[in-house]
Motif scaffolding. Structure first.
Motif, PDB file in Angstrom:
ATOM      1  N   HIS A 142       0.904  -1.294  -0.150  1.00  0.00           N
ATOM      2  CA  HIS A 142       0.045   0.085   0.101  1.00  0.00           C
ATOM      3  C   HIS A 142       0.978   1.365  -0.041  1.00  0.00           C
ATOM      4  N   ASP A 165      -4.680   5.532   3.474  1.00  0.00           N
ATOM      5  CA  ASP A 165      -6.250   5.790   3.160  1.00  0.00           C
ATOM      6  C   ASP A 165      -6.949   6.563   4.382  1.00  0.00           C
ATOM      7  N   HIS A 171     -13.270   6.904  -0.039  1.00  0.00           N
ATOM      8  CA  HIS A 171     -12.015   7.473   0.948  1.00  0.00           C
ATOM      9  C   HIS A 171     -11.183   7.931  -0.151  1.00  0.00           C
ATOM     10  N   HIS A 219      -7.375   7.965  -1.158  1.00  0.00           N
ATOM     11  CA  HIS A 219      -5.964   7.401  -1.117  1.00  0.00           C
ATOM     12  C   HIS A 219      -4.889   8.446  -1.281  1.00  0.00           C
TER      13      HIS A 219
HETATM   14 ZN   LIG Z   1      -5.017   3.361  -0.391  1.00  0.00          ZN
END
Ligand SMILES: [Zn+2]
Length: 278
Positions: free
Chosen positions: A168, A172, A247, A249
């Motif tokens: 990742h 987030d 959301h 990122h």
């Molecule tokens: Zn993310």
């Protein structure tokens, strides 16, 4: 009197913001802050792995600010200035695992047509990520792009439908769709697009290899070439691209490496995502 105190408080805030440095965390996905010498001297050019890195002035010293890739090997490393080594040690760091189930298998095992689109997305994303503009960032103290819930932290080792995928690369932050996403610092919009995985996306260049990326937006409120001030709206939170819900990122790239965004946000605990913390 009140007004005077406010003025003093604002001056103090301005003084603190100017010349602030990110947290020094020399580890994969972290940032190394390396002192280079007296700021009375001209700005030095510092190289890391033969590429120029961000150099800023703080506390009367020049500092190299080096992004360390998530795939970096722990061990001895150095920045060099005119051939002179400034060594540092890259520590080991293990990030937690995350397993995500997606209904749409096209996001896990894309077909040939989608793969072609992904490759063309990557060319544009990498070009934006690799931007090295001549400007120097005004300030390395970022504000959060929105108020929301931190969901997936930076660096998670991810599995989609049990298949290993890239770690990742950002943080987030979940919030209601339509919540404004704001610039964390001054910069210039260098790219916007609608990508297969990232959805509607904005890139902001802050200068000298410091680039931020905002993904899965519902809509985009800026255009390439726009100058943004801290707090300016870039777009709104959405659920475009590969997501399980609305959301933001948020990725911070430094010398082309994705690093933990919270290292740039004063007062936020960037150790919350340590694997051995829970
Ligand atoms: Zn993310």
């Amino acid at each position: 009197m009140k007004r005077f105190l406010l003025a003093v408080a604002l001056l103090a805030a301005a003084a603190a913001a100017h010349g602030s440095l990110p947290e020094h965390r020399p580890a994969p996905g972290g940032v190394a802050v390396i002192e280079l010498g007296d700021a009375g001297q001209p700005r030095p050019q510092a190289l890391y792995q033969d590429e120029p890195v961000l150099v800023v002035q703080a506390h009367g010293q020049w500092h190299a600010i080096v992004g360390i890739g998530l795939d970096a090997e722990p061990g001895e490393a150095a920045v060099t200035v005119d051939g002179e080594r400034h060594g540092f040690t890259i520590r080991d760091r293990t990030y937690a695992e995350q397993r995500i189930t997606l209904e749409n298998d096209e996001y896990v095992s894309p077909g040939e047509e989608t793969l072609e689109r992904i490759r063309s997305d990557h060319r544009r994303i990498h070009a934006a990520r690799d931007t090295r503009s001549a400007r120097t960032p005004d300030d390395l103290a970022f504000r959060l792009p929105l108020e929301g819930t931190f969901t997936s932290p930076f660096g998670l080792r991810r599995f989609f439908n049990d298949q290993p995928r890239n770690p990742h690369s950002g943080l987030d932050i979940a919030a209601e769709a339509g919540t404004p996403v704001r610039a964390p610092a001054a910069g210039e919009v260098i790219e916007t697009g609608d990508y297969f995985f990232n959805g509607r996306t904005v890139f902001v260049d802050h200068g000298s290899g410091l680039v931020t990326m905002y993904c899965h937006l519902q809509d985009i409120r800026v255009a390439t070439g726009d100058t943004v001030a801290p707090g300016d709206t870039l777009g709104t939170v959405g659920a475009t691209g590969r997501v399980t819900g609305p959301h933001l990122h948020w990725t911070v790239y430094l010398n082309s490496q994705a690093v933990d965004p919270l290292l740039f946000v004063a007062g936020e605990d960037a150790t919350y995502n340590d694997a051995d913390d829970d």
